[in-house]
Design an enzyme around this catalytic site. Structure first.
Site, PDB file in Angstrom:
ATOM      1  N   LYS A  74     -21.848  98.387 -45.793  1.00 40.62           N
ATOM      2  CA  LYS A  74     -21.448  97.929 -44.119  1.00 40.62           C
ATOM      3  C   LYS A  74     -22.315  98.304 -43.080  1.00 40.62           C
ATOM      4  O   LYS A  74     -22.931  97.710 -42.235  1.00 40.62           O
ATOM      5  CB  LYS A  74     -19.947  97.907 -43.854  1.00 40.62           C
ATOM      6  N   ARG A  78      -9.135  95.934 -40.568  1.00 39.50           N
ATOM      7  CA  ARG A  78      -8.871  96.631 -41.918  1.00 39.50           C
ATOM      8  C   ARG A  78      -7.605  96.457 -42.406  1.00 39.50           C
ATOM      9  O   ARG A  78      -7.141  97.099 -43.581  1.00 39.50           O
ATOM     10  CB  ARG A  78      -9.223  97.993 -41.549  1.00 39.50           C
ATOM     11  N   ARG A 103     -24.560 109.962 -49.871  1.00 36.02           N
ATOM     12  CA  ARG A 103     -24.733 109.477 -48.511  1.00 36.02           C
ATOM     13  C   ARG A 103     -25.093 110.558 -47.610  1.00 36.02           C
ATOM     14  O   ARG A 103     -24.481 111.846 -47.735  1.00 36.02           O
ATOM     15  CB  ARG A 103     -23.650 108.579 -47.895  1.00 36.02           C
ATOM     16  N   ARG A 105     -20.798 113.542 -44.327  1.00 38.14           N
ATOM     17  CA  ARG A 105     -19.492 113.214 -43.454  1.00 38.14           C
ATOM     18  C   ARG A 105     -18.365 114.069 -44.271  1.00 38.14           C
ATOM     19  O   ARG A 105     -18.147 114.258 -45.387  1.00 38.14           O
ATOM     20  CB  ARG A 105     -19.131 111.695 -43.646  1.00 38.14           C
ATOM     21  N   ARG A 130      -9.573 107.082 -49.843  1.00 38.18           N
ATOM     22  CA  ARG A 130      -9.942 105.961 -48.993  1.00 38.18           C
ATOM     23  C   ARG A 130     -10.053 104.706 -49.872  1.00 38.18           C
ATOM     24  O   ARG A 130      -9.657 103.693 -49.435  1.00 38.18           O
ATOM     25  CB  ARG A 130     -11.202 106.383 -48.659  1.00 38.18           C
TER      26      ARG A 130
HETATM   27  P1  AP5 Z   1     -22.720 102.866 -45.831  1.00 44.13           P
HETATM   28  O1  AP5 Z   1     -23.965 101.557 -45.421  1.00 44.13           O
HETATM   29  O2  AP5 Z   1     -22.729 104.137 -45.410  1.00 44.13           O
HETATM   30  O3  AP5 Z   1     -21.609 102.168 -46.533  1.00 44.13           O
HETATM   31  P2  AP5 Z   1     -20.236 101.795 -45.696  1.00 44.13           P
HETATM   32  O4  AP5 Z   1     -19.749 100.444 -46.426  1.00 44.13           O
HETATM   33  O5  AP5 Z   1     -20.511 101.694 -44.227  1.00 44.13           O
HETATM   34  O6  AP5 Z   1     -19.449 102.981 -46.019  1.00 44.13           O
HETATM   35  P3  AP5 Z   1     -18.216 103.830 -45.204  1.00 44.13           P
HETATM   36  O7  AP5 Z   1     -18.081 104.955 -45.989  1.00 44.13           O
HETATM   37  O8  AP5 Z   1     -18.965 104.107 -43.846  1.00 44.13           O
HETATM   38  O9  AP5 Z   1     -17.102 102.607 -45.016  1.00 44.13           O
HETATM   39  P4  AP5 Z   1     -15.664 103.045 -44.793  1.00 44.13           P
HETATM   40  O10 AP5 Z   1     -15.193 101.953 -44.422  1.00 44.13           O
HETATM   41  O11 AP5 Z   1     -15.064 104.078 -45.486  1.00 44.13           O
HETATM   42  O12 AP5 Z   1     -15.642 104.330 -43.452  1.00 44.13           O
HETATM   43  P5  AP5 Z   1     -15.648 103.898 -41.883  1.00 44.13           P
HETATM   44  O13 AP5 Z   1     -16.483 104.867 -41.233  1.00 44.13           O
HETATM   45  O14 AP5 Z   1     -15.269 102.723 -41.505  1.00 44.13           O
HETATM   46  O15 AP5 Z   1     -23.729 103.214 -47.345  1.00 44.13           O
HETATM   47  C1  AP5 Z   1     -23.160 104.089 -48.410  1.00 44.13           C
HETATM   48  C2  AP5 Z   1     -24.352 104.666 -49.176  1.00 44.13           C
HETATM   49  O16 AP5 Z   1     -24.749 103.913 -49.863  1.00 44.13           O
HETATM   50  C3  AP5 Z   1     -25.444 105.120 -48.347  1.00 44.13           C
HETATM   51  O17 AP5 Z   1     -25.830 106.264 -48.565  1.00 44.13           O
HETATM   52  C4  AP5 Z   1     -26.396 104.114 -48.420  1.00 44.13           C
HETATM   53  O18 AP5 Z   1     -27.650 104.699 -48.023  1.00 44.13           O
HETATM   54  C5  AP5 Z   1     -25.933 103.543 -49.814  1.00 44.13           C
HETATM   55  N1  AP5 Z   1     -26.417 101.955 -49.899  1.00 44.13           N
HETATM   56  C6  AP5 Z   1     -25.889 101.129 -49.062  1.00 44.13           C
HETATM   57  N2  AP5 Z   1     -26.572  99.734 -49.469  1.00 44.13           N
HETATM   58  C7  AP5 Z   1     -26.982 100.323 -50.959  1.00 44.13           C
HETATM   59  C8  AP5 Z   1     -27.563  99.218 -51.735  1.00 44.13           C
HETATM   60  N3  AP5 Z   1     -27.456  97.907 -51.749  1.00 44.13           N
HETATM   61  N4  AP5 Z   1     -27.801 100.007 -52.880  1.00 44.13           N
HETATM   62  C9  AP5 Z   1     -27.921 101.292 -53.067  1.00 44.13           C
HETATM   63  N5  AP5 Z   1     -27.467 102.153 -52.147  1.00 44.13           N
HETATM   64  C10 AP5 Z   1     -26.832 101.654 -51.066  1.00 44.13           C
HETATM   65  O19 AP5 Z   1     -13.964 104.625 -41.765  1.00 44.13           O
HETATM   66  C11 AP5 Z   1     -13.741 106.071 -42.038  1.00 44.13           C
HETATM   67  C12 AP5 Z   1     -12.298 106.344 -41.580  1.00 44.13           C
HETATM   68  O20 AP5 Z   1     -12.217 105.814 -40.377  1.00 44.13           O
HETATM   69  C13 AP5 Z   1     -11.271 105.607 -42.608  1.00 44.13           C
HETATM   70  O21 AP5 Z   1     -10.997 106.314 -43.775  1.00 44.13           O
HETATM   71  C14 AP5 Z   1      -9.901 105.551 -41.563  1.00 44.13           C
HETATM   72  O22 AP5 Z   1      -9.455 106.765 -41.607  1.00 44.13           O
HETATM   73  C15 AP5 Z   1     -10.779 105.412 -40.019  1.00 44.13           C
HETATM   74  N6  AP5 Z   1     -10.843 104.063 -39.984  1.00 44.13           N
HETATM   75  C16 AP5 Z   1     -12.003 103.371 -39.347  1.00 44.13           C
HETATM   76  N7  AP5 Z   1     -11.996 101.971 -38.968  1.00 44.13           N
HETATM   77  C17 AP5 Z   1     -10.566 101.857 -39.174  1.00 44.13           C
HETATM   78  C18 AP5 Z   1      -9.789 100.814 -38.784  1.00 44.13           C
HETATM   79  N8  AP5 Z   1     -10.133  99.444 -38.456  1.00 44.13           N
HETATM   80  N9  AP5 Z   1      -8.268 101.002 -39.044  1.00 44.13           N
HETATM   81  C19 AP5 Z   1      -7.801 102.089 -39.277  1.00 44.13           C
HETATM   82  N10 AP5 Z   1      -8.527 103.319 -39.612  1.00 44.13           N
HETATM   83  C20 AP5 Z   1      -9.955 103.148 -39.520  1.00 44.13           C
END
Ligand code: AP5
Length: 241
Positions: A22, A97, A143, A176, A187
């Site tokens: 994402k 979410r 990552r 991270r 997660r």
């Molecule tokens: P990346 O693009 O970083 O993936 P992502 O989907 O953004 O993954 P996240 O881990 O950031 O998502 P998340 O939803 O768990 O975290 P968030 O920060 O929102 O890609 C991942 C890796 O794969 C990278 O190394 C990339 O290079 C590689 N890659 C990408 N595409 C590829 C491809 N096509 N092929 C090969 N490799 C590829 O949330 C973190 C925490 O915040 C949550 O756990 C929660 O506690 C809190 N939080 C955030 N939002 C909310 C909400 N709305 N409500 C409540 N709590 C929340």
């Protein structure tokens, strides 16, 4: 060469499990259409780092892989979306979410974004990035990201040119805090339980489009651009500078 378009893009929502891509794709969409990426994870991490009240409330919840309470996240998103830079559109990465967040967002858009624009331009484009569950752990543990410009790398699939250094600004890359294996499992469990129903919420409204996130990054990007340009009837023009 900066890519710009002048027309309204409206809200774009990226759904998908942790590690789906994402953040990676949100940055590319932001660059192509000149609209901001609104990542709730990034905003929360920034608050944790700055030690704000929100950050203090979120810190331990995020560290164990749980979701931050809806009311805290919705207030934070409202504040961000009211910024002037969101008027032409924005990309929500990591929000909504929970079904409650999705319902809140619909009401928010209805009241704050449909006033002066045609409704068809403001209904969110909802894109779910589907990835084989078994690949997610490797993507997340591999990552690395730049603490300065936010660029995302992967030691297996998208390594930086120089090990552990950002290609853009040379900063030392970081891992991270919640990318540890024991937290990743929680997660993923939170995603299954609380976030999967969000896709069902949008599917019921006929708004959900899925793309194949198992493909290489550029191919996923192409699919996403096709969806956006198909739904909004726009194409990105290019301009120098
Ligand atoms: P990346 O693009 O970083 O993936 P992502 O989907 O953004 O993954 P996240 O881990 O950031 O998502 P998340 O939803 O768990 O975290 P968030 O920060 O929102 O890609 C991942 C890796 O794969 C990278 O190394 C990339 O290079 C590689 N890659 C990408 N595409 C590829 C491809 N096509 N092929 C090969 N490799 C590829 O949330 C973190 C925490 O915040 C949550 O756990 C929660 O506690 C809190 N939080 C955030 N939002 C909310 C909400 N709305 N409500 C409540 N709590 C929340």
């Amino acid at each position: 060469m900066a890519e710009v378009i002048s027309r309204n893009i409206g809200p774009i929502i990226l759904l998908g499990p942790p590690g789906a891509g994402k953040g990676t794709q949100a940055k590319r969409i932001a660059e192509r259409y000149g609209i901001p990426q609104v990542s709730t994870g990034d905003i929360l991490r920034e608050n944790v780092q700055r030690g704000t009240e929100l950050g203090m409330q979120a810190r331990s919840i995020m560290a164990r892989g749980d979701l931050v309470p809806d009311y805290l996240v919705c207030d934070m998103v409202a504040l961000r979306l009211r910024n002037a830079d969101c008027k032409r559109g924005f990309i929500l990465d990591g929000f909504p979410r929970t079904p409650a967040q999705a319902g809140w967002l619909d009401a928010f858009l209805e009241h704050e974004f449909f006033d002066n624009a045609p409704r068809s331009k403001c209904l969110p484009i909802v894109i779910r990035i589907d990835v084989d569950y078994n690949k997610l752990l490797r993507r997340i543990t591999g990552r690395r990201s730049c603490p300065v410009c936010g660029r995302i790398y992967n030691v297996y699939s998208q390594p930086p040119r120089v090990a552990d250094r950002c290609d853009v600004d040379g900063s030392s890359l970081v891992t991270r805090e919640d990318d540890r294996e024991e937290v990743i499992r929680d997660r993923l469990a939170a995603y299954e339980l609380q976030t999967k129903p969000v896709a069902e919420y949008y599917a019921r409204k006929g708004r959900l489009v899925s793309v194949d996130g198992d493909l290489p990054v550029n191919e996923v990007t192409e699919q996403i651009f096709r969806v956006i340009e198909g739904q909004r009837g726009v194409t990105a023009g290019t301009t120098d500078g």
